[in-house]
Design a protein around this motif. Structure first.
Motif, PDB file in Angstrom:
ATOM      1  N   ILE A  67       0.840  -1.202   0.000  1.00  0.00           N
ATOM      2  CA  ILE A  67       0.000   0.000   0.000  1.00  0.00           C
ATOM      3  C   ILE A  67       0.874   1.250   0.000  1.00  0.00           C
ATOM      4  N   VAL A  68       1.931   1.238   0.816  1.00  0.00           N
ATOM      5  CA  VAL A  68       2.849   2.379   0.877  1.00  0.00           C
ATOM      6  C   VAL A  68       3.486   2.638  -0.482  1.00  0.00           C
ATOM      7  N   SER A  69       3.953   1.582  -1.144  1.00  0.00           N
ATOM      8  CA  SER A  69       4.614   1.745  -2.439  1.00  0.00           C
ATOM      9  C   SER A  69       3.664   2.296  -3.488  1.00  0.00           C
ATOM     10  N   VAL A  70       2.440   1.751  -3.543  1.00  0.00           N
ATOM     11  CA  VAL A  70       1.449   2.241  -4.502  1.00  0.00           C
ATOM     12  C   VAL A  70       1.143   3.714  -4.234  1.00  0.00           C
ATOM     13  N   THR A  71       0.992   4.058  -2.969  1.00  0.00           N
ATOM     14  CA  THR A  71       0.727   5.447  -2.570  1.00  0.00           C
ATOM     15  C   THR A  71       1.819   6.385  -3.060  1.00  0.00           C
ATOM     16  N   VAL A  72       3.067   6.039  -2.777  1.00  0.00           N
ATOM     17  CA  VAL A  72       4.202   6.883  -3.151  1.00  0.00           C
ATOM     18  C   VAL A  72       4.260   7.073  -4.658  1.00  0.00           C
ATOM     19  N   ILE A  73       4.082   5.992  -5.413  1.00  0.00           N
ATOM     20  CA  ILE A  73       4.176   6.071  -6.876  1.00  0.00           C
ATOM     21  C   ILE A  73       3.103   6.992  -7.444  1.00  0.00           C
ATOM     22  N   PHE A  74       1.850   6.770  -7.066  1.00  0.00           N
ATOM     23  CA  PHE A  74       0.768   7.542  -7.660  1.00  0.00           C
ATOM     24  C   PHE A  74       0.777   8.998  -7.205  1.00  0.00           C
ATOM     25  N   LEU A  75       1.059   9.238  -5.936  1.00  0.00           N
ATOM     26  CA  LEU A  75       1.077  10.620  -5.477  1.00  0.00           C
ATOM     27  C   LEU A  75       2.170  11.424  -6.160  1.00  0.00           C
ATOM     28  N   PHE A  76       3.377  10.870  -6.222  1.00  0.00           N
ATOM     29  CA  PHE A  76       4.462  11.659  -6.810  1.00  0.00           C
ATOM     30  C   PHE A  76       4.351  11.764  -8.331  1.00  0.00           C
ATOM     31  N   LEU A  77       3.726  10.790  -8.974  1.00  0.00           N
ATOM     32  CA  LEU A  77       3.413  10.952 -10.396  1.00  0.00           C
ATOM     33  C   LEU A  77       2.456  12.125 -10.587  1.00  0.00           C
ATOM     34  N   SER A  78       1.441  12.196  -9.729  1.00  0.00           N
ATOM     35  CA  SER A  78       0.469  13.289  -9.855  1.00  0.00           C
ATOM     36  C   SER A  78       1.084  14.634  -9.482  1.00  0.00           C
ATOM     37  N   TYR A  79       2.055  14.643  -8.564  1.00  0.00           N
ATOM     38  CA  TYR A  79       2.761  15.883  -8.245  1.00  0.00           C
ATOM     39  C   TYR A  79       3.618  16.327  -9.433  1.00  0.00           C
ATOM     40  N   GLY A  80       4.284  15.338 -10.038  1.00  0.00           N
ATOM     41  CA  GLY A  80       5.273  15.648 -11.071  1.00  0.00           C
ATOM     42  C   GLY A  80       4.675  16.140 -12.373  1.00  0.00           C
ATOM     43  N   ILE A  81       3.512  15.606 -12.771  1.00  0.00           N
ATOM     44  CA  ILE A  81       2.952  15.950 -14.078  1.00  0.00           C
ATOM     45  C   ILE A  81       2.701  17.451 -14.232  1.00  0.00           C
ATOM     46  N   PRO A  82       1.936  18.112 -13.346  1.00  0.00           N
ATOM     47  CA  PRO A  82       1.719  19.551 -13.559  1.00  0.00           C
ATOM     48  C   PRO A  82       2.992  20.376 -13.401  1.00  0.00           C
ATOM     49  N   ILE A  83       3.903  19.922 -12.525  1.00  0.00           N
ATOM     50  CA  ILE A  83       5.151  20.674 -12.352  1.00  0.00           C
ATOM     51  C   ILE A  83       5.979  20.628 -13.630  1.00  0.00           C
ATOM     52  N   VAL A  84       6.083  19.455 -14.245  1.00  0.00           N
ATOM     53  CA  VAL A  84       6.844  19.323 -15.496  1.00  0.00           C
ATOM     54  C   VAL A  84       6.132  20.031 -16.640  1.00  0.00           C
ATOM     55  N   LEU A  85       4.809  19.945 -16.686  1.00  0.00           N
ATOM     56  CA  LEU A  85       4.057  20.688 -17.699  1.00  0.00           C
ATOM     57  C   LEU A  85       4.307  22.185 -17.568  1.00  0.00           C
ATOM     58  N   GLY A  86       4.451  22.647 -16.329  1.00  0.00           N
ATOM     59  CA  GLY A  86       4.746  24.055 -16.099  1.00  0.00           C
ATOM     60  C   GLY A  86       6.073  24.480 -16.692  1.00  0.00           C
ATOM     61  N   LEU A  87       7.019  23.532 -16.795  1.00  0.00           N
ATOM     62  CA  LEU A  87       8.317  23.832 -17.408  1.00  0.00           C
ATOM     63  C   LEU A  87       8.140  24.276 -18.857  1.00  0.00           C
ATOM     64  N   PHE A  88       7.232  23.613 -19.574  1.00  0.00           N
ATOM     65  CA  PHE A  88       7.013  23.938 -20.987  1.00  0.00           C
ATOM     66  C   PHE A  88       6.072  25.132 -21.163  1.00  0.00           C
TER      67      PHE A  88
END
Length: 535
Positions: A419-440
């Motif tokens: 559960i911890v691993s799934v949580t970490v993966i999905f949360l940080f993917l969701s954090y990363g997408i808008p931040i990286v989109l903001g780069l462009f």
């Protein structure tokens, strides 16, 4: 309930706006600007905007809760490479989380809306990216609620299970049945409190913030005082405790460096959930300034207090080899050996209450994500899920759906580490997408920044976040958490299938351009109806 001014007076086009602002200068001016900004993005002020700056900080600080992940996941660190997992690994892992917090704070200041990450992804990258971000963040929030409450159950059993005559053998049906009942009860209570309104919830999360500070400080002092010795060299000494010598937390490996990378899951998992400050933007006063501050300070204070607490814990361990061999039970092994029984149980009660309130704040965050996504028609039964109760001004359907899905997930995947691993993966993917989109989008389609602005440093932060997402995914699916890989793959495959098969044609995304103008009359009608219901 005291009578309030009609909600329509909050709209930016109303002449009474200036009169109200004159009567109560600062508070009304801040509220007025918050509502103007929300209206300018095409949304009505449906939720009750009553959270202070401390409340916004406290909701993220409560979800991070160093007394939850920092204690329940201790085995991932110390039973991996020993004291160095804390002395060196903790600040490295916290730095990774802090990088995401910086990027998130920049965007939150410009777009302070409930379910912020979904909205950011849509604005910065298009409705498809926003839709994907929403689903990733939603599954991350639901699974983190499950991880927190499963961890709370594990802690409860370790602290009080034997004294209450309950089976503490994690391989028996009795144990899992007790776990199911426990999680259903506490998750339901967390949902009931959220249902009753943001006033009650924010008071409890405010209390949680003070409680975490107090209990963490007391526990740190107690561990230092009762430590049999003070060997600080443990904090930078690497020892390979993989396999049976570490209680089987990690499979046996000859690579201490690889093991150290896996141990970073402890701080990375603990220092997460700070997106709650963004999710409660529409309930926070002066959100464009307060929300980014809440994100940043919740991470910094959690990192600092968590490090001091865990340093004290490592120092207090009588024998590091024996402690590491106890694996997931390491916290109780050390507490039993070092702390007097009467004091130990006082601390246990404070920790357990903090963990419950951590879950309470997570229900708040997850429900606001569901509400925001449904408001734009992004979920099945969106018309039902987006409804705000006129009395409590909370998205009650979203609250209960978040709670129910979380319970079902824990019944399907009851293993805490997965559960911890799934949580970490999905949360940080969701954090990363808008931040990286903001780069462009930065300086191109995204030209208007909020009052909290790190300037060109944002581009560096975005690149680091992209690299960090790949690293977190890698360590999150390593054995014994390889089941997390299949859960991630299946979910991402379903996301692609749903988007290209159905949602790409149906889902319009958040309002843009002329749609925002078209919504203004509807916004006024909704706010008037909510005000009439409250009166």
């Amino acid at each position: 309930m005291a009578k309030k001014r009609p909600a329509k007076s909050l709209g930016p086009q109303r002449p009474t706006q200036k009169v109200a602002a004159t009567r109560q200068p600062q508070a009304k001016a801040e509220l007025s600007e918050d509502v103007k900004l929300l209206h300018s993005m095409g949304y009505a002020q449906e939720l009750s905007r009553r959270m202070s700056g401390f409340s916004n900080f406290a909701v993220s600080f409560s979800i991070i809760c160093i007394l939850s992940g920092g204690i329940n996941s201790l085995g991932q660190g110390i039973s991996g490479v020993g004291g160095a997992a804390i002395g060196i690994g903790w600040p490295i892992g916290c730095l990774i989380s802090f990088i995401f917090a910086l990027g998130m704070a920049q965007i939150a200041s410009a777009y302070p809306t409930a379910g912020g990450l979904y909205h950011w992804g849509s604005i910065l990258g298009g409705r498809g990216w926003g839709w994907a971000t929403a689903w990733l963040n939603l599954i991350g929030l639901v699974t983190v609620l499950g991880a927190i409450n499963v961890g709370t159950y594990t802690f409860f059993m370790g602290a009080f299970g034997s004294r209450l005559g309950l089976s503490t053998d994690g391989t028996t049906w009795a144990y899992y049945l007790t776990q199911a009942v426990f999680i259903i009860l506490i998750t339901s209570l967390q949902a009931v409190i959220n249902h009753r309104g943001i006033d009650l919830t924010s008071k409890l999360t405010d209390f949680s913030g003070y409680l975490i500070f107090a209990v963490a400080t007391l526990l740190t002092i107690v561990l230092i005082v009762f430590a049999p010795s003070h060997d600080f060299s443990r904090l930078w000494t690497f020892t390979n405790y993989s396999g049976d010598v570490g209680g089987g937390v990690w499979p046996a490996t000859s690579s201490t460096f690889y093991l150290f990378m896996l141990c970073l899951l402890l701080p990375i998992y603990t220092i997460t959930g700070f997106d709650a400050s963004a999710h409660t933007s529409e309930e926070t006063k002066a959100a464009a300034v307060v929300v980014p501050r809440g994100i940043i300070t919740s991470v910094l204070w959690s990192a600092l207090f968590g490090w001091l607490l865990l340093i004290a814990f490592v120092i207090a361990i009588p024998d590091l080899k024996t402690a590491a061999a106890s694996g997931w039970g390491i916290f109780f092994t050390v507490m039993d050996a070092v702390v007097p029984a009467w004091l130990k149980y006082i601390l246990y009660f404070g920790i357990l209450l903090s963990q419950f309130l951590c879950g309470l704040a997570t229900v708040t965050s997850a429900s606001r994500m569901i509400f925001a996504f449904s408001r734009d028609g992004g979920l099945p039964a969106s018309k039902f899920l987006r409804v705000v109760n006129m009395v409590f001004r909370t998205p009650v359907a979203a609250i209960w759906v978040a709670a129910i899905i979380s319970i079902l997930f824990t019944l399907f995947t009851s293993v805490y580490t997965t559960i911890v691993s799934v949580t970490v993966i999905f949360l940080f993917l969701s954090y990363g997408i808008p931040i990286v989109l903001g780069l462009f989008a930065y300086g191109r389609t995204w030209t208007k920044m909020g009052p909290w602005n790190i300037g060109g440093l944002y581009k560096v932060i975005a690149v680091l976040c992209a690299a960090a997402v790949l690293f977190i995914f890698y360590i999150g699916v390593q054995p014994p958490n390889d089941k997390a890989l299949w859960i991630t793959i299946i979910f991402i495959a379903l996301t692609f299938a749903l988007w290209f098969g159905l949602e790409r044609k149906r889902f319009a995304g958040p309002p843009m351009g002329a749609e925002i103008e078209r919504r203004q009359r509807e916004i006024e009608r909704v706010e008037q109806a909510l005000q009439a219901g409250a009166d």
